[in-house]
Write a protein that holds these residues in place. Structure first.
Motif, short mmCIF file in Angstrom:
data_model
loop_
_atom_site.label_atom_id
_atom_site.label_comp_id
_atom_site.label_asym_id
_atom_site.label_seq_id
_atom_site.Cartn_x
_atom_site.Cartn_y
_atom_site.Cartn_z
N THR A 129 0.78 -1.28 0.11
CA THR A 129 0.06 0.19 -0.16
C THR A 129 0.75 1.20 -0.02
O THR A 129 0.60 2.17 -0.79
CB THR A 129 -1.00 0.10 1.33
OG1 THR A 129 -1.94 -1.23 1.14
CG2 THR A 129 -1.64 1.41 1.26
N GLU A 145 -8.07 -2.10 -1.10
CA GLU A 145 -7.34 -0.96 -0.88
C GLU A 145 -6.25 -0.88 -2.10
O GLU A 145 -6.07 0.31 -2.65
CB GLU A 145 -6.46 -0.75 0.50
CG GLU A 145 -5.43 -2.15 0.73
CD GLU A 145 -4.97 -2.00 2.27
OE1 GLU A 145 -3.83 -1.63 2.20
OE2 GLU A 145 -5.80 -2.29 3.18
N GLN A 198 -8.30 0.31 -5.37
CA GLN A 198 -8.53 1.94 -4.95
C GLN A 198 -7.32 2.56 -5.58
O GLN A 198 -7.38 3.58 -6.04
CB GLN A 198 -8.92 2.18 -3.66
CG GLN A 198 -9.41 3.52 -3.38
CD GLN A 198 -10.97 3.70 -3.62
OE1 GLN A 198 -11.71 2.61 -3.52
NE2 GLN A 198 -11.25 4.56 -4.46
#
Length: 331
Positions: free
Chosen positions: A245, A294, A297
């Motif tokens: 991430t 996530e 996204q």
């Protein structure tokens, strides 16, 4: 092949193959590539495991396949080594045909053109069998032309056997990625590919360059050559999932959705490798499927697994991706 939905990539080939051949893979200088010659049925069945568990994409078992490796450890000559690489791609085609037949017989619809067969093109360091694919140390002394000439033989063998694209993967250094992208743009203008870097933490490649700088450099190179449509994605693989991430935010965090660079990610399970004890810590791993929202996204278009990820992990990732794709359609 611009990707409108998030696709499911397969998992760790050498990991899943242990279901069929036992734990004889780790430590072999050819790794799972030995079985391309000695146990082709296990290669086909491993591909099938991933397809039957929802993979849209399977990678050929060519990561550690090289002419030098086959000549040294299987005592083949150069022509036989190249033919073995071609034949390894054919094993993926056999698995695809078997899977499509199963789907047809079960009256299951498969999207046109899928599953995709993508050639695994591992880094120059993988054939050195000295761990340098995880440091990129060879970037400091091996000329770019030596690296691209070495890659060219395997790339051409895979293309001759027929693949939908190339997975330039586990690349530890910016120099190797740039040299390969330049070669592909100049000499193979019709070939699609992705580039996945090997990163040692939440911001840097194994060799020390900043991930965002390296990925942007690739994207800019492609823009200069009007070739961004050739690149399916840029991203990371063979990394700890907890780093992903941050890596992706460093690249796409400040971009609008329209301007996001398409990303590919297939991390390891989260287990840590100990030279003496082997893989440890499975009980502490967060399921990779939990990360799908996530990462998607942030621009991930292709998500799968690398080391220590099995077909069942891919099934769970696939379920999470299908939920995400449905949400995006509704939105």
């Amino acid at each position: 092949m611009g990707l409108t939905r998030v696709l499911v990539k397969d998992g760790g080939f050498g990991t899943q193959m242990t279901v069929h051949v036992g734990n004889s893979v780790d430590g072999d200088p050819l790794w799972s590539a030995r079985f391309n010659a000695t146990n082709p049925a296990a290669i086909i069945n491993t591909h099938l495991d991933f397809l039957q568990n929802g993979a849209d994409i399977i990678l050929t078992n060519t990561y550690q396949a090289s002419v030098e490796g086959y000549m040294e450890y299987l005592e083949l000559d150069e022509d036989q080594s190249i033919e073995l690489i071609r034949n390894t791609v054919r094993l993926a085609h056999i698995a695809k045909e078997k899977y499509l037949t199963e789907c047809y017989q079960a009256q299951l619809a498969v999207p046109e053109g899928y599953p995709l067969i993508i050639a695994s093109i591992g880094p120059f360091g993988a054939h050195l069998h000295d761990g340098s694919e995880y440091t990129g140390s060879y970037a400091d002394y091996v000329p770019a032309k030596t690296i691209t000439d070495w890659h060219r033989i395997r790339i051409e063998a895979c293309l001759e056997a027929g693949v939908d694209a190339l997975a330039i993967e586990t690349i530890p250094c910016q120099m190797e990625a740039e040299a390969l992208v330049e070669m592909l743009c100049d000499d193979y203008p019709d070939v699609k590919f992705w580039v996945a870097f090997q990163c040692k933490d939440e911001s840097t490649l194994a060799h020390g360059e900043t991930f965002a700088d390296a990925a942007n450099a690739i994207w800019d190179m492609l823009a200069e050559r009007n070739a961004q449509d050739k690149c399916l994605a840029v991203g990371v693989n063979c990394v700890h999932p907890k780093f992903v991430t941050s890596l992706f935010k460093s690249l796409n965090g400040d971009r609008s959705v329209e301007d996001q660079i398409p990303l590919v990610v297939y991390p390891n399970s989260g287990e840590v490798y100990d030279v003496v004890k082997g893989w440890e810590g499975r009980e502490h791993c967060v399921p990779l499927a939990n990360y799908v929202p996530e990462w998607s996204q942030l621009g991930a278009k292709i998500i799968g697994g690398c080391c220590r990820t099995y077909a069942r992990d891919i099934r769970h990732i696939g379920e999470a991706i299908r939920n995400w794709n449905k949400l995006k359609k509704v939105a």
